[in-house]
Scaffold this active site. Structure first.
Site, PDB file in Angstrom:
ATOM      1  N   ASP A   1       0.868  -1.269   0.017  1.00  0.00           N
ATOM      2  CA  ASP A   1      -0.037   0.151   0.042  1.00  0.00           C
ATOM      3  C   ASP A   1       0.909   1.260   0.048  1.00  0.00           C
ATOM      4  OD1 ASP A   1      -2.287   1.229  -0.106  1.00  0.00           O
ATOM      5  OD2 ASP A   1      -2.878   1.293   2.123  1.00  0.00           O
TER       6      ASP A   1
ATOM      7  N   HIS B   1       2.441   3.461  -8.878  1.00  0.00           N
ATOM      8  CA  HIS B   1       2.226   1.930  -9.448  1.00  0.00           C
ATOM      9  C   HIS B   1       3.408   1.362 -10.059  1.00  0.00           C
ATOM     10  CE1 HIS B   1      -1.453   2.247  -7.704  1.00  0.00           C
ATOM     11  NE2 HIS B   1      -2.235   2.628  -8.632  1.00  0.00           N
TER      12      HIS B   1
ATOM     13  N   LEU C   1      11.521 -20.123  -4.717  1.00  0.00           N
ATOM     14  CA  LEU C   1      10.253 -19.393  -4.174  1.00  0.00           C
ATOM     15  C   LEU C   1       9.270 -19.441  -5.111  1.00  0.00           C
ATOM     16  CD1 LEU C   1       9.317 -16.902  -2.482  1.00  0.00           C
ATOM     17  CD2 LEU C   1      10.141 -15.424  -4.343  1.00  0.00           C
TER      18      LEU C   1
HETATM   19  C1  FPP Z   1      -2.037   0.103  -3.194  1.00  0.00           C
HETATM   20  O1  FPP Z   1      -1.683   1.568  -3.543  1.00  0.00           O
HETATM   21  C2  FPP Z   1      -1.512  -0.719  -4.539  1.00  0.00           C
HETATM   22  C3  FPP Z   1      -2.183  -1.324  -5.316  1.00  0.00           C
HETATM   23  C4  FPP Z   1      -3.652  -1.098  -5.302  1.00  0.00           C
HETATM   24  C5  FPP Z   1      -1.580  -1.997  -6.373  1.00  0.00           C
HETATM   25  C6  FPP Z   1      -0.242  -2.489  -6.087  1.00  0.00           C
HETATM   26  C7  FPP Z   1       0.468  -2.871  -7.398  1.00  0.00           C
HETATM   27  C8  FPP Z   1       1.581  -2.797  -7.952  1.00  0.00           C
HETATM   28  C9  FPP Z   1       2.646  -2.396  -6.961  1.00  0.00           C
HETATM   29  C10 FPP Z   1       2.017  -3.373  -9.138  1.00  0.00           C
HETATM   30  C11 FPP Z   1       2.273  -4.817  -8.868  1.00  0.00           C
HETATM   31  C12 FPP Z   1       2.957  -5.440  -9.958  1.00  0.00           C
HETATM   32  C13 FPP Z   1       3.172  -6.587 -10.079  1.00  0.00           C
HETATM   33  C14 FPP Z   1       4.078  -7.053 -11.402  1.00  0.00           C
HETATM   34  C15 FPP Z   1       2.834  -7.814  -9.307  1.00  0.00           C
HETATM   35  P1  FPP Z   1      -2.745   2.563  -3.323  1.00  0.00           P
HETATM   36  O2  FPP Z   1      -2.853   3.000  -4.793  1.00  0.00           O
HETATM   37  O3  FPP Z   1      -3.774   2.173  -2.716  1.00  0.00           O
HETATM   38  O4  FPP Z   1      -1.839   3.748  -2.580  1.00  0.00           O
HETATM   39  P2  FPP Z   1      -2.545   4.700  -1.656  1.00  0.00           P
HETATM   40  O5  FPP Z   1      -3.249   4.177  -0.657  1.00  0.00           O
HETATM   41  O6  FPP Z   1      -1.580   5.483  -1.345  1.00  0.00           O
HETATM   42  O7  FPP Z   1      -3.507   5.430  -2.275  1.00  0.00           O
END
Ligand code: FPP
Length: 248
Positions: A22, A39, A133
């Site tokens: 997050d 992201h 893994l």
């Molecule tokens: C939460 O941050 C994160 C997500 C909803 C997406 C996480 C995805 C990635 C890091 C990419 C994954 C890639 C692979 C290859 C698995 P948020 O947007 O909710 O952040 P915030 O709480 O600060 O708004």
């Protein structure tokens, strides 16, 4: 350079680490950037932490990449995230193979765009022989969806006479979840500071140790991951017993 990796007790490494990644959006906002830039940066962290988990000897790393609820985000963000995940996994597949990492997925695939699903399935097939893994992506995943599906399957089996209601126990429920065959997470990490579990692996985290860090996911790094494992190793896991019972 000294690394916390050397301070990890190799005999007590968590077999399964699950992570709620997050803080991408907040990371981007603090830099006056689009959320999608957070992201993009988050994908680099996925790579780093996959390497770190491998190096530490973790067997399963489950990442909450896209929740059922994330489908309700603005369509542009949903499209960007899906695209990013597929591209990143395809790009990383040769390195996954080189590092003996097997890719797996859990989630409601019926809601995934067919093309993205097909491409991710290809990456799973390409890494199916890897024995190090296992990297599990939770995609279009929510624990309530998963438990509801398991109940539905169990009810169907009971109705068809394949399963007696008396035989439905913990193990029977576990074996109908999308994580069937995996150990439950020993350690659940959440970045971004919020102290909640957000519909992630609700059944499986019954006895997981929880580690919350204020660090946003794009800033989380290998040393912080090793630090979480070291803290995990300092905790006493009692599984409902007393300390005295554990030392007997
Ligand atoms: C939460 O941050 C994160 C997500 C909803 C997406 C996480 C995805 C990635 C890091 C990419 C994954 C890639 C692979 C290859 C698995 P948020 O947007 O909710 O952040 P915030 O709480 O600060 O708004």
């Amino acid at each position: 350079m000294p690394t916390l990796l050397d301070k990890i007790d190799a005999t007590r490494v968590p077999a399964h680490v699950a992570i709620i990644m997050d803080g991408n959006g907040r990371w981007a906002k603090e830099r006056s950037m689009e959320r999608s830039a957070g992201h993009v940066e988050g994908v680099n962290t996925v790579r780093l932490i996959t390497e770190a988990a491998s190096e530490a000897g973790v067997k399963y790393l489950t990442l909450y990449a896209f929740s059922t609820e994330n489908w309700n985000r603005p369509q542009t963000e949903v499209d960007a995230l899906m695209h990013l995940i597929v591209i990143a996994i395809e790009r990383e597949t040769p390195d996954l193979i080189k590092n003996n990492v097997r890719l797996d997925m859990i989630g409601d695939f019926s809601r995934m765009p067919a093309e993205a699903l097909g491409r991710l399935r290809q990456c799973m097939a390409d890494t199916a022989h890897c024995t190090g893994l296992t990297l599990v992506l939770a995609l279009s995943y929510s624990a309530r969806w998963e438990i509801t599906e398991a109940v539905r399957q169990i009810a169907l089996k009971a109705k068809n006479g394949e399963l007696e209601p008396e035989d439905i126990d913990d193990a029977a429920v576990s074996s109908h979840l999308s994580t069937a065959g995996m150990p439950d997470p020993d350690l659940l990490i959440r970045t971004g500071g919020d102290k909640r579990v957000s519909n992630f692996l609700l059944w499986q985290i019954a006895y997981s140790e929880i580690y919350v860090t204020p660090t946003y996911w794009p800033d989380f790094d290998k040393e912080q991951f090793y630090g979480a494992i070291i803290e995990y190793q300092s905790r006493e896991r009692r599984f409902g017993l007393t300390s005295e019972q554990l030392t007997k």
